[in-house]
Design an enzyme around this catalytic site. Structure first.
Site, PDB file in Angstrom:
ATOM      1  N   GLY A 170       0.826  -1.192   0.000  1.00 47.05           N
ATOM      2  CA  GLY A 170       0.000   0.000   0.000  1.00 47.05           C
ATOM      3  C   GLY A 170       0.865   1.248   0.000  1.00 47.05           C
ATOM      4  CB  CYS A 171       0.307   4.593  -1.449  1.00 50.41           C
ATOM      5  SG  CYS A 171      -1.397   4.897  -0.918  1.00 50.41           S
ATOM      6  CE1 TYR A 172      -1.645   8.440   3.830  1.00 50.15           C
ATOM      7  CE2 TYR A 172      -3.509   7.004   3.325  1.00 50.15           C
ATOM      8  CZ  TYR A 172      -2.992   8.274   3.528  1.00 50.15           C
ATOM      9  OH  TYR A 172      -3.803   9.380   3.436  1.00 50.15           O
TER      10      TYR A 172
END
Length: 359
Positions: A170-172
């Site tokens: 995931g990006c976060y």
């Protein structure tokens, strides 16, 4: 794959209509190793009626060819078409439920899979439950889940090279994991004191479909926190950083900008440190990681410096006591947080330099 391939693999993108899918198409079309093999582009499930008359530039006008000549059709997804075109690497830029269904089929057909969704990222059931996934064959899904490799090259480079199924992070989670991993692996962080991660993302992180909280009238001139104590990337932090839920607090925020993530991470060391020592430790950890850039303290990363790149920029300031540290981690959520990292993983799976096609 994993060893250098003599001929470029035939690649395909399923779900090319989304933001990440569009970035993935751009990167693959311009990848120096794939110039002899144009990728095949598919829509998502439920988009079967788009027909072969839909072209990539209809969905992503920035990818129009010179002279605006029709090229790169976007096709209805079909396993027969996958077989006919000899696909060897399939990127799934599809919803979690779709990826959970399609990845096992692709693996069974001998196709390598790089999945950009959250369907295969989490090994622990309690963390994966946030996605509410339903498996038609739970036993087969569990077996495939156990071999899925979390696609963070900086942590799992060797495993990615040999993987059949790579679960893109995931990006976060990418921004926070890259900020914390060197310090946690060195055993420096006081986990009783805890870690606070205050992360802010541009609107594209929510996907292409507008919602009540992502349309212009809500997001513009605004800053809002959401999913407090319940964001689905939390499980990735726990599993990849080997933390317990009470040792880290992650709160995401929506920024009124198109793209980019800035994560500000607060922690305390067990012992007094000097800035030069912290820099040396982080620099050594990432010495073979071309996509991570460390700013010299006290200079801190900014979103404008990483947008439209595949870099994750790190910077920190150490408190006067030598124990309190503020780490800032910045990346583009559509590139290092999604499509760029997926291509980085493909490069490793093919035995190429991981930064090829990304600089």
């Amino acid at each position: 794959m994993g060893e250098t391939v003599s001929a470029p693999p035939r690649t395909a993108v399923a779900g090319v209509s989304g933001f990440a899918g569009g970035e993935l198409a751009r990167l693959l079309l311009n990848h120096p190793r794939l110039q002899g093999e144009t990728p095949v582009f598919f829509g998502r499930a439920g988009e079967a009626e788009v027909g072969a008359s839909t072209y990539l530039h209809d969905l992503h006008p920035q990818l129009a060819t010179a002279g605006n000549m029709p090229s790169n059709p976007v096709l209805p997804f079909s396993w027969d078409r996958i077989a006919d075109t000899g696909i060897e690497v399939l990127f799934l830029a599809t919803p979690h439920e779709q990826s959970r269904e399609w990845a096992p089929e692709a693996i069974e057909r001998g196709i390598k899979v790089i999945d950009l969704s959250g369907a295969w990222r989490l090994q622990e059931t309690r963390n994966r439950d946030v996605y509410r996934l339903k498996d038609t064959d739970p036993t087969a899904a569990a077996a495939l889940q156990s071999e899925a490799v979390y696609g963070c090259p900086e942590l799992h480079r060797d495993a990615i090279r040999k993987a059949r199924l790579v679960a893109n992070p995931g990006c976060y989670a990418t921004s926070i994991i890259l900020g914390l991993a060197p310090l946690l692996q060195a055993g420096l962080v006081d986990l009783e004191y805890g870690i606070i991660c205050d992360a802010k993302s541009g609107v594209s992180g929510a996907g292409k479909a507008a919602t009540a909280k992502t349309h212009f009238m809500y997001a513009a001139d605004n800053l809002s926190a959401y999913a407090v104590f319940g964001h689905r990337h939390t499980g990735e932090l726990l599993e990849q950083l080997h933390l317990e839920i009470n040792q880290i607090q992650f709160t995401p925020h929506l920024l009124p900008i198109p793209r980019g993530i800035l994560s500000t991470i607060y922690l305390r060391f067990k012992q007094t440190m000097a800035p030069a020592g912290v820099s040396a430790l982080i620099g050594k950890f990432y010495q073979d990681s071309p996509m991570v850039r460390l700013h010299s303290t006290p200079h801190l990363p900014q979103i404008q410096h990483i947008v439209r790149t595949n870099f994750c920029d790190l910077g920190f300031e150490l408190g006067p006591d030598g124990k309190r540290l503020v780490m800032v981690s910045c990346l583009d959520n559509l590139l290092k947080g999604a499509a760029g990292q997926a291509v980085q993983n493909m490069n490793l799976m093919c035995g190429w330099n991981e930064q090829e096609g990304l600089l």
